[in-house]
Design an enzyme around this catalytic site. Structure first.
Site, PDB file in Angstrom:
ATOM      1  N   ASN A 103       0.833  -1.197   0.000  1.00  0.00           N
ATOM      2  CA  ASN A 103       0.000   0.000   0.000  1.00  0.00           C
ATOM      3  C   ASN A 103       0.870   1.251   0.000  1.00  0.00           C
ATOM      4  O   ASN A 103       2.092   1.188  -0.034  1.00  0.00           O
ATOM      5  CB  ASN A 103      -0.943  -0.043   1.207  1.00  0.00           C
ATOM      6  CG  ASN A 103      -2.308   0.534   0.897  1.00  0.00           C
ATOM      7  OD1 ASN A 103      -2.416   1.585   0.276  1.00  0.00           O
ATOM      8  ND2 ASN A 103      -3.352  -0.142   1.347  1.00  0.00           N
ATOM      9  N   HIS A 146      23.860   2.505  11.437  1.00  0.00           N
ATOM     10  CA  HIS A 146      25.053   3.309  11.674  1.00  0.00           C
ATOM     11  C   HIS A 146      25.682   2.931  13.006  1.00  0.00           C
ATOM     12  O   HIS A 146      24.983   2.516  13.938  1.00  0.00           O
ATOM     13  CB  HIS A 146      24.700   4.796  11.666  1.00  0.00           C
ATOM     14  CG  HIS A 146      24.057   5.239  10.391  1.00  0.00           C
ATOM     15  ND1 HIS A 146      24.784   5.570   9.278  1.00  0.00           N
ATOM     16  CD2 HIS A 146      22.744   5.377  10.052  1.00  0.00           C
ATOM     17  CE1 HIS A 146      23.953   5.906   8.299  1.00  0.00           C
ATOM     18  NE2 HIS A 146      22.711   5.788   8.743  1.00  0.00           N
ATOM     19  N   GLY A 183      -0.150  -1.701   9.224  1.00  0.00           N
ATOM     20  CA  GLY A 183       0.189  -0.317   8.939  1.00  0.00           C
ATOM     21  C   GLY A 183       1.262   0.243   9.869  1.00  0.00           C
ATOM     22  O   GLY A 183       1.246   0.008  11.076  1.00  0.00           O
ATOM     23  N   ARG A 235       0.925 -14.790  20.014  1.00  0.00           N
ATOM     24  CA  ARG A 235       0.400 -16.157  20.052  1.00  0.00           C
ATOM     25  C   ARG A 235       0.591 -16.824  18.703  1.00  0.00           C
ATOM     26  O   ARG A 235       0.889 -16.180  17.699  1.00  0.00           O
ATOM     27  CB  ARG A 235      -1.085 -16.168  20.427  1.00  0.00           C
ATOM     28  CG  ARG A 235      -2.015 -15.549  19.392  1.00  0.00           C
ATOM     29  CD  ARG A 235      -3.472 -15.765  19.784  1.00  0.00           C
ATOM     30  NE  ARG A 235      -4.408 -15.128  18.891  1.00  0.00           N
ATOM     31  CZ  ARG A 235      -4.888 -15.655  17.762  1.00  0.00           C
ATOM     32  NH1 ARG A 235      -4.471 -16.862  17.375  1.00  0.00           N
ATOM     33  NH2 ARG A 235      -5.764 -15.010  17.020  1.00  0.00           N
TER      34      ARG A 235
END
Length: 203
Positions: A84, A114, A141, A182
């Site tokens: 997306n 870094h 998301g 789980r």
């Protein structure tokens, strides 16, 4: 040993001031910019350009705009890949996605890191560790995946997670840092077979 060879061997390398890698990044950024300017309806052009950017693809895939990466050639996606909006992949090391991987908006996969030591860091030295995502993985998301992480097949990563360590197969994992909640079981196949009570219309 060149800086690029050091990078590909997971050693500390000069990523900021090496001309070969800087030129490769600039070329890739131009292609990403071009991709992000295409109209969403220009599906054939988008597919063609994404095949030019990425190291390897299979037949069916789709990546929503905007999309950004560093080199492109280190990214390999499997069949039926979907990402997306707002995917960012920092790919000085390889980033490999299996088949049937779904990625929600605003996710990042970062192979680059870094040094903790400021003197080394200020010289532009960095490292890159590969990321590997198995088959049938759903990334929620806003997830960020850190250098060197492997996520096993059939797993789900909850939204907003920061994945700093490997995740095994067939689990739900979430959090910052991301941890296993789980196992995924046969009961999960029945989870969405009825309307949840809170969404049922009142009579």
């Amino acid at each position: 040993m060149t800086e690029k060879q050091k990078r590909d061997s997971a050693m500390l390398y000069d990523g900021n001031y090496d001309k070969e890698m800087a030129d490769e990044r600039l070329k890739c950024k131009d292609l990403c910019w071009e991709y992000n300017q295409l109209r969403p309806s220009m599906t054939e052009e988008r597919t063609r350009l994404m095949r030019e950017i990425l190291g390897s693809t299979k037949k069916n895939f789709w990546i929503e705009q905007p999309f950004w990466c560093d080199y492109g050639y280190n990214i390999r996606i499997g069949e039926n890949f979907y990402a997306n909006h707002g995917l960012t992949i920092l790919d000085p090391a390889e980033v490999t996605f299996g088949d049937n991987v779904f990625i929600a908006p605003d996710c990042g996969f970062y192979t680059a890191g870094h040094p903790i030591d400021a003197e080394q860091r200020n010289k532009g030295i960095e490292y890159a560790y590969p990321i590997k995502i198995g088959d049938n993985v759903w990334i929620g998301g806003g997830v960020k995946v850190m250098p060197g992480v492997t996520i096993g097949s059939n797993s789900v990563i909850g939204g907003g997670s920061v994945v700093t360590k490997d995740i095994p197969d067939s689990v739900i994992a979430a959090g910052n840092p991301c941890r296993v909640i789980r196992k995924i079981t046969e009961e999960d196949k029945k989870r969405y077979c009825s309307i949840p009570e809170k969404f049922q219309k009142k009579k």
